[in-house]
Design a protein around this motif. Structure first.
Motif, PDB file in Angstrom:
ATOM      1  N   SER A 146      69.046 -63.142  35.355  1.00  0.00           N
ATOM      2  CA  SER A 146      69.861 -61.976  35.704  1.00  0.00           C
ATOM      3  C   SER A 146      69.229 -60.690  35.165  1.00  0.00           C
ATOM      4  O   SER A 146      68.453 -60.707  34.206  1.00  0.00           O
ATOM      5  N   GLN A 147      69.599 -59.592  35.794  1.00  0.00           N
ATOM      6  CA  GLN A 147      69.089 -58.292  35.353  1.00  0.00           C
ATOM      7  C   GLN A 147      69.565 -57.991  33.930  1.00  0.00           C
ATOM      8  O   GLN A 147      68.836 -57.412  33.131  1.00  0.00           O
ATOM      9  N   ARG A 148      70.759 -58.403  33.597  1.00  0.00           N
ATOM     10  CA  ARG A 148      71.290 -58.196  32.243  1.00  0.00           C
ATOM     11  C   ARG A 148      70.443 -58.961  31.217  1.00  0.00           C
ATOM     12  O   ARG A 148      70.168 -58.459  30.132  1.00  0.00           O
ATOM     13  N   THR A 149      70.023 -60.179  31.562  1.00  0.00           N
ATOM     14  CA  THR A 149      69.178 -60.968  30.661  1.00  0.00           C
ATOM     15  C   THR A 149      67.836 -60.262  30.445  1.00  0.00           C
ATOM     16  O   THR A 149      67.318 -60.228  29.327  1.00  0.00           O
ATOM     17  N   VAL A 150      67.300 -59.676  31.511  1.00  0.00           N
ATOM     18  CA  VAL A 150      66.051 -58.912  31.391  1.00  0.00           C
ATOM     19  C   VAL A 150      66.258 -57.746  30.431  1.00  0.00           C
ATOM     20  O   VAL A 150      65.412 -57.477  29.567  1.00  0.00           O
ATOM     21  N   GLU A 151      67.379 -57.054  30.560  1.00  0.00           N
ATOM     22  CA  GLU A 151      67.670 -55.920  29.675  1.00  0.00           C
ATOM     23  C   GLU A 151      67.739 -56.349  28.208  1.00  0.00           C
ATOM     24  O   GLU A 151      67.247 -55.651  27.324  1.00  0.00           O
ATOM     25  N   ILE A 152      68.326 -57.526  27.972  1.00  0.00           N
ATOM     26  CA  ILE A 152      68.416 -58.055  26.604  1.00  0.00           C
ATOM     27  C   ILE A 152      67.017 -58.377  26.079  1.00  0.00           C
ATOM     28  O   ILE A 152      66.659 -58.009  24.960  1.00  0.00           O
ATOM     29  N   HIS A 153      66.213 -59.060  26.910  1.00  0.00           N
ATOM     30  CA  HIS A 153      64.836 -59.379  26.511  1.00  0.00           C
ATOM     31  C   HIS A 153      64.040 -58.091  26.256  1.00  0.00           C
ATOM     32  O   HIS A 153      63.292 -57.998  25.282  1.00  0.00           O
ATOM     33  N   ARG A 154      64.222 -57.129  27.130  1.00  0.00           N
ATOM     34  CA  ARG A 154      63.513 -55.848  27.002  1.00  0.00           C
ATOM     35  C   ARG A 154      63.868 -55.175  25.678  1.00  0.00           C
ATOM     36  O   ARG A 154      62.997 -54.682  24.959  1.00  0.00           O
ATOM     37  N   SER A 155      65.131 -55.195  25.342  1.00  0.00           N
ATOM     38  CA  SER A 155      65.593 -54.601  24.090  1.00  0.00           C
ATOM     39  C   SER A 155      64.982 -55.320  22.891  1.00  0.00           C
ATOM     40  O   SER A 155      64.533 -54.681  21.929  1.00  0.00           O
ATOM     41  N   ARG A 156      64.946 -56.646  22.950  1.00  0.00           N
ATOM     42  CA  ARG A 156      64.356 -57.432  21.863  1.00  0.00           C
ATOM     43  C   ARG A 156      62.848 -57.176  21.745  1.00  0.00           C
ATOM     44  O   ARG A 156      62.319 -57.094  20.634  1.00  0.00           O
ATOM     45  N   VAL A 157      62.172 -57.063  22.869  1.00  0.00           N
ATOM     46  CA  VAL A 157      60.733 -56.780  22.878  1.00  0.00           C
ATOM     47  C   VAL A 157      60.478 -55.446  22.184  1.00  0.00           C
ATOM     48  O   VAL A 157      59.609 -55.339  21.309  1.00  0.00           O
ATOM     49  N   MET A 158      61.234 -54.430  22.570  1.00  0.00           N
ATOM     50  CA  MET A 158      61.046 -53.097  21.987  1.00  0.00           C
ATOM     51  C   MET A 158      61.290 -53.144  20.478  1.00  0.00           C
ATOM     52  O   MET A 158      60.527 -52.564  19.701  1.00  0.00           O
ATOM     53  N   LYS A 159      62.318 -53.852  20.066  1.00  0.00           N
ATOM     54  CA  LYS A 159      62.645 -53.931  18.644  1.00  0.00           C
ATOM     55  C   LYS A 159      61.584 -54.700  17.869  1.00  0.00           C
ATOM     56  O   LYS A 159      61.097 -54.234  16.840  1.00  0.00           O
ATOM     57  N   LYS A 160      61.216 -55.884  18.356  1.00  0.00           N
ATOM     58  CA  LYS A 160      60.235 -56.706  17.647  1.00  0.00           C
ATOM     59  C   LYS A 160      58.857 -56.048  17.604  1.00  0.00           C
ATOM     60  O   LYS A 160      58.124 -56.197  16.636  1.00  0.00           O
ATOM     61  N   MET A 161      58.502 -55.328  18.666  1.00  0.00           N
ATOM     62  CA  MET A 161      57.200 -54.660  18.715  1.00  0.00           C
ATOM     63  C   MET A 161      57.222 -53.342  17.939  1.00  0.00           C
ATOM     64  O   MET A 161      56.183 -52.791  17.624  1.00  0.00           O
ATOM     65  N   GLY A 162      58.425 -52.849  17.647  1.00  0.00           N
ATOM     66  CA  GLY A 162      58.528 -51.586  16.918  1.00  0.00           C
ATOM     67  C   GLY A 162      58.235 -50.388  17.799  1.00  0.00           C
ATOM     68  O   GLY A 162      57.830 -49.328  17.311  1.00  0.00           O
ATOM     69  N   ALA A 163      58.435 -50.544  19.104  1.00  0.00           N
ATOM     70  CA  ALA A 163      58.174 -49.458  20.052  1.00  0.00           C
ATOM     71  C   ALA A 163      59.442 -48.649  20.280  1.00  0.00           C
ATOM     72  O   ALA A 163      60.505 -49.205  20.515  1.00  0.00           O
ATOM     73  N   ARG A 164      59.296 -47.344  20.189  1.00  0.00           N
ATOM     74  CA  ARG A 164      60.452 -46.458  20.414  1.00  0.00           C
ATOM     75  C   ARG A 164      60.573 -46.036  21.872  1.00  0.00           C
ATOM     76  O   ARG A 164      61.624 -45.589  22.303  1.00  0.00           O
ATOM     77  N   ALA A 165      59.473 -46.157  22.615  1.00  0.00           N
ATOM     78  CA  ALA A 165      59.484 -45.745  24.018  1.00  0.00           C
ATOM     79  C   ALA A 165      58.540 -46.645  24.807  1.00  0.00           C
ATOM     80  O   ALA A 165      57.653 -47.298  24.241  1.00  0.00           O
ATOM     81  N   LEU A 166      58.721 -46.653  26.128  1.00  0.00           N
ATOM     82  CA  LEU A 166      57.894 -47.475  27.001  1.00  0.00           C
ATOM     83  C   LEU A 166      56.408 -47.120  26.866  1.00  0.00           C
ATOM     84  O   LEU A 166      55.553 -48.001  26.814  1.00  0.00           O
ATOM     85  N   ALA A 167      56.110 -45.828  26.769  1.00  0.00           N
ATOM     86  CA  ALA A 167      54.714 -45.395  26.639  1.00  0.00           C
ATOM     87  C   ALA A 167      54.072 -45.999  25.383  1.00  0.00           C
ATOM     88  O   ALA A 167      52.907 -46.401  25.401  1.00  0.00           O
ATOM     89  N   GLU A 168      54.832 -46.081  24.313  1.00  0.00           N
ATOM     90  CA  GLU A 168      54.314 -46.671  23.068  1.00  0.00           C
ATOM     91  C   GLU A 168      54.061 -48.167  23.255  1.00  0.00           C
ATOM     92  O   GLU A 168      53.056 -48.695  22.776  1.00  0.00           O
ATOM     93  N   LEU A 169      54.949 -48.844  23.974  1.00  0.00           N
ATOM     94  CA  LEU A 169      54.767 -50.275  24.243  1.00  0.00           C
ATOM     95  C   LEU A 169      53.522 -50.503  25.097  1.00  0.00           C
ATOM     96  O   LEU A 169      52.754 -51.429  24.841  1.00  0.00           O
ATOM     97  N   VAL A 170      53.308 -49.647  26.078  1.00  0.00           N
ATOM     98  CA  VAL A 170      52.120 -49.750  26.930  1.00  0.00           C
ATOM     99  C   VAL A 170      50.869 -49.556  26.088  1.00  0.00           C
ATOM    100  O   VAL A 170      49.891 -50.291  26.227  1.00  0.00           O
ATOM    101  N   GLN A 171      50.888 -48.581  25.203  1.00  0.00           N
ATOM    102  CA  GLN A 171      49.749 -48.323  24.317  1.00  0.00           C
ATOM    103  C   GLN A 171      49.462 -49.551  23.440  1.00  0.00           C
ATOM    104  O   GLN A 171      48.324 -49.943  23.250  1.00  0.00           O
ATOM    105  N   MET A 172      50.510 -50.173  22.926  1.00  0.00           N
ATOM    106  CA  MET A 172      50.349 -51.387  22.128  1.00  0.00           C
ATOM    107  C   MET A 172      49.693 -52.493  22.936  1.00  0.00           C
ATOM    108  O   MET A 172      48.793 -53.189  22.459  1.00  0.00           O
ATOM    109  N   ALA A 173      50.161 -52.660  24.186  1.00  0.00           N
ATOM    110  CA  ALA A 173      49.601 -53.692  25.051  1.00  0.00           C
ATOM    111  C   ALA A 173      48.120 -53.444  25.335  1.00  0.00           C
ATOM    112  O   ALA A 173      47.316 -54.384  25.351  1.00  0.00           O
TER     113      ALA A 173
END
Length: 178
Positions: A146-173
């Motif tokens: 579900s889209q809601r499950t994706v949102e939960i995973h996305r939130s966890r990814v951002m938190k665990k990676m320590g990314a405050r914004a999508l651009a920062e997550l992309v830079q990490m990747a």
């Protein structure tokens, strides 16, 4: 010339290779013309053996093709003799800065890798799709969740990676893939 740098001298390229391993850090000051193996041959051998030590070349008999070969091989600088002591010191300082940047970059990459390894396999999949620019809805369809499950995973990814914004997550990747 003593300005706080520690140095070692070697009487040949062969002696250097026997003494200093690929994991050693520092800056190598190499003459193009040396007895036995030339500086450029040593640079090639070091590359073949996995050395990442930055090199400053010096020569009294250099030409443009030689300098280009040295620089393409990863040399930091190519100094023509005679040169001023200050020019050499500036090159060494530049090289030390390169080493510090590499160390910081490797440390950053290790930290990002540790964070990435803390993600579940599903979170890793979601992160890869987010970084590739897929919308939550598309990720949900592709993964069969579900889209809601994706949102939960996305939130966890951002938190665990320590990314405050999508651009920062992309830079990490990007750093993780380098």
């Amino acid at each position: 010339m003593s300005v706080g740098f520690t140095s070692c001298c070697f009487d040949s390229a062969h002696h250097f290779l026997q003494t200093i391993g690929p994991d050693n850090t520092g800056c190598l000051l190499l003459d193009i013309r040396m007895p036995g193996m030339s500086g450029l041959e040593l640079q090639d051998k070091m590359s073949e053996l996995g050395y990442s030590m930055p090199i400053i070349f010096i020569t009294g008999h250099g030409d443009v093709p030689m300098a280009v070969k040295a620089m393409k091989g990863g040399a930091i600088e190519f100094l023509q003799k005679p040169f001023k002591e200050q020019d050499l010191l500036n090159c060494i300082e530049k090289t030390v800065n390169v080493l510090e940047s590499r160390f910081e970059g490797e440390k950053l990459k290790r930290n990002y890798q540790k964070s990435y390894d803390s993600l579940t396999p599903r979170e890793q999949s979601v992160m890869e799709m987010i970084v590739d620019g897929h919308a939550n809805k598309v990720i949900a369809i592709d993964l069969g969740i579900s889209q809601r499950t994706v949102e939960i995973h996305r939130s966890r990814v951002m938190k665990k990676m320590g990314a405050r914004a999508l651009a920062e997550l992309v830079q990490m990747a990007v750093i993780l893939k380098s």
